[in-house]
Design an enzyme around this catalytic site. Structure first.
Site, PDB file in Angstrom:
ATOM      1  N   HIS A 116       0.836  -1.202   0.000  1.00  0.00           N
ATOM      2  CA  HIS A 116       0.000   0.000   0.000  1.00  0.00           C
ATOM      3  C   HIS A 116       0.874   1.255   0.000  1.00  0.00           C
ATOM      4  O   HIS A 116       0.640   2.195  -0.774  1.00  0.00           O
ATOM      5  CB  HIS A 116      -0.904  -0.017   1.240  1.00  0.00           C
ATOM      6  CG  HIS A 116      -1.670   1.250   1.477  1.00  0.00           C
ATOM      7  ND1 HIS A 116      -2.990   1.418   1.087  1.00  0.00           N
ATOM      8  CD2 HIS A 116      -1.308   2.423   2.060  1.00  0.00           C
ATOM      9  CE1 HIS A 116      -3.389   2.621   1.421  1.00  0.00           C
ATOM     10  NE2 HIS A 116      -2.390   3.257   2.018  1.00  0.00           N
ATOM     11  N   GLU A 117       1.882   1.271   0.853  1.00  0.00           N
ATOM     12  CA  GLU A 117       2.753   2.450   0.937  1.00  0.00           C
ATOM     13  C   GLU A 117       3.577   2.615  -0.340  1.00  0.00           C
ATOM     14  O   GLU A 117       3.792   3.745  -0.813  1.00  0.00           O
ATOM     15  CB  GLU A 117       3.672   2.340   2.163  1.00  0.00           C
ATOM     16  CG  GLU A 117       2.947   2.285   3.490  1.00  0.00           C
ATOM     17  CD  GLU A 117       1.974   3.428   3.703  1.00  0.00           C
ATOM     18  OE1 GLU A 117       2.178   4.512   3.116  1.00  0.00           O
ATOM     19  OE2 GLU A 117       0.988   3.242   4.441  1.00  0.00           O
ATOM     20  N   HIS A 143       1.540   4.315  -2.910  1.00  0.00           N
ATOM     21  CA  HIS A 143       1.547   5.771  -2.708  1.00  0.00           C
ATOM     22  C   HIS A 143       2.786   6.392  -3.357  1.00  0.00           C
ATOM     23  O   HIS A 143       2.711   7.432  -4.017  1.00  0.00           O
ATOM     24  CB  HIS A 143       1.546   6.100  -1.215  1.00  0.00           C
ATOM     25  CG  HIS A 143       0.196   6.116  -0.585  1.00  0.00           C
ATOM     26  ND1 HIS A 143      -0.883   6.794  -1.128  1.00  0.00           N
ATOM     27  CD2 HIS A 143      -0.262   5.552   0.569  1.00  0.00           C
ATOM     28  CE1 HIS A 143      -1.929   6.646  -0.341  1.00  0.00           C
ATOM     29  NE2 HIS A 143      -1.594   5.895   0.681  1.00  0.00           N
ATOM     30  N   GLU A 180      -6.296   7.007  -1.036  1.00  0.00           N
ATOM     31  CA  GLU A 180      -6.229   5.802  -0.208  1.00  0.00           C
ATOM     32  C   GLU A 180      -6.845   4.619  -0.946  1.00  0.00           C
ATOM     33  O   GLU A 180      -6.313   3.506  -0.915  1.00  0.00           O
ATOM     34  CB  GLU A 180      -6.948   6.030   1.126  1.00  0.00           C
ATOM     35  CG  GLU A 180      -6.188   6.890   2.113  1.00  0.00           C
ATOM     36  CD  GLU A 180      -4.805   6.361   2.430  1.00  0.00           C
ATOM     37  OE1 GLU A 180      -4.671   5.147   2.693  1.00  0.00           O
ATOM     38  OE2 GLU A 180      -3.844   7.153   2.386  1.00  0.00           O
TER      39      GLU A 180
END
Length: 282
Positions: free
Chosen positions: A130-131, A134, A197
């Site tokens: 997930h990071e 980003h 997100e």
């Protein structure tokens, strides 16, 4: 394409700030706003990552002192086609994580000790993916600039309330704009955070091929956050950076309007849809 979208949004937020400066001080206000925006964007671009890592006392780690975490990140960066980011561990028992950095070459991923203790290896992979998503989509730079501009608009509004706005404008309209603009800027900031997100969750599912890993991690993190435990020195200005809102367990009179994240239920539901899509593609 991601770079273009990032810089387009940065320019749009800056123009909004300059326009508001013109409302307050005419041409002089626009010039002052431009100079302020240029300085703030310069700082956000080059130094916001260092500031947030220092704020949370993040400790740099590498393969020698965090081999398990390093191996996970190296494996996922290879899948995502990204260079290896710098790794940090935050000495805090509250589980959470964030990524920062202005581009691929200057990216950093930070996780708390609490996250490493709470999650299993597959769930940690979901969080790290997930990071990294980003990072891949330049979300952290956008979040930093959006937060900076929102704060600057609030500052200009306070200045305008004290010293008056454009003398040729209806004072009631001017006062209304000085109230509405900071609110609008904050809502824009929150909207950007929430939409990105969802995209980072999707990116994590595609990188790992296992949406259920992130679903499980989000459920655990949300349950922990709802106890009211808040990471040490948590700052509302950086709440949008974390994988779950560090203030999720703290009540808010304004409710959903100023949420930096979608609800965990919404995120898990969307990941469930992605799970079925991936199964159908196999």
């Amino acid at each position: 394409m991601e770079k273009f979208k990032t810089y387009f949004l940065m320019v749009g937020l800056t123009l909004l700030f300059i326009w508001f400066g013109g409302l307050i001080g005419g041409k002089s206000g626009m010039l002052i706003a431009f100079l302020i925006a240029a300085g703030m964007n310069f700082y956000a671009y080059y130094y916001s990552d260092k500031q947030v890592l220092a704020h949370y006392d993040a400790i740099p780690v590498d393969e020698s002192n965090a081999p398990g975490l390093y191996a996970i990140v190296r494996r996922l960066t290879q899948k995502a086609g990204l260079p290896m980011p710098k790794l940090y561990i935050i000495p805090d028992p509250v589980p959470n994580a964030f990524a920062t950095g202005r581009n691929y070459e200057h990216a950093a991923v930070a996780v708390t000790e609490g996250l490493l203790d709470l999650l299993n290896e597959e769930e940690i992979e979901g969080v790290i993916a997930h990071e990294l998503s980003h990072v891949k989509h330049y979300d952290i730079l956008i979040g930093s600039v959006a937060a900076t501009i929102a704060g600057a608009i609030s500052m200009l509004a306070n200045f305008g309330m004290l010293f008056g706005g454009d003398r040729d404008r209806n004072p009631i309209v001017t006062i209304a704009l000085m109230i509405i603009m900071p609110l609008a800027a904050t809502i824009i900031q929150m909207s950007i955070s929430r939409s990105r997100e969802f995209e980072a969750d999707k990116g994590a599912a595609l990188i790992t091929g296992h949406p259920e890993w992130l679903q499980s991690a989000l459920a655990k993190l949300d349950n922990y956050a709802r106890r009211g435990a808040v990471i040490h020195d948590a700052d509302p200005a950086t709440a949008h950076m974390f994988i779950v809102n560090p203030f999720a367990g703290v009540g808010s009179a304004l409710g959903n309007l100023f949420r930096t994240h979608p609800t965990t239920e919404e995120r898990i539901e969307r990941l469930e849809e992605i799970k079925y899509e991936l199964r159908g593609a196999r």
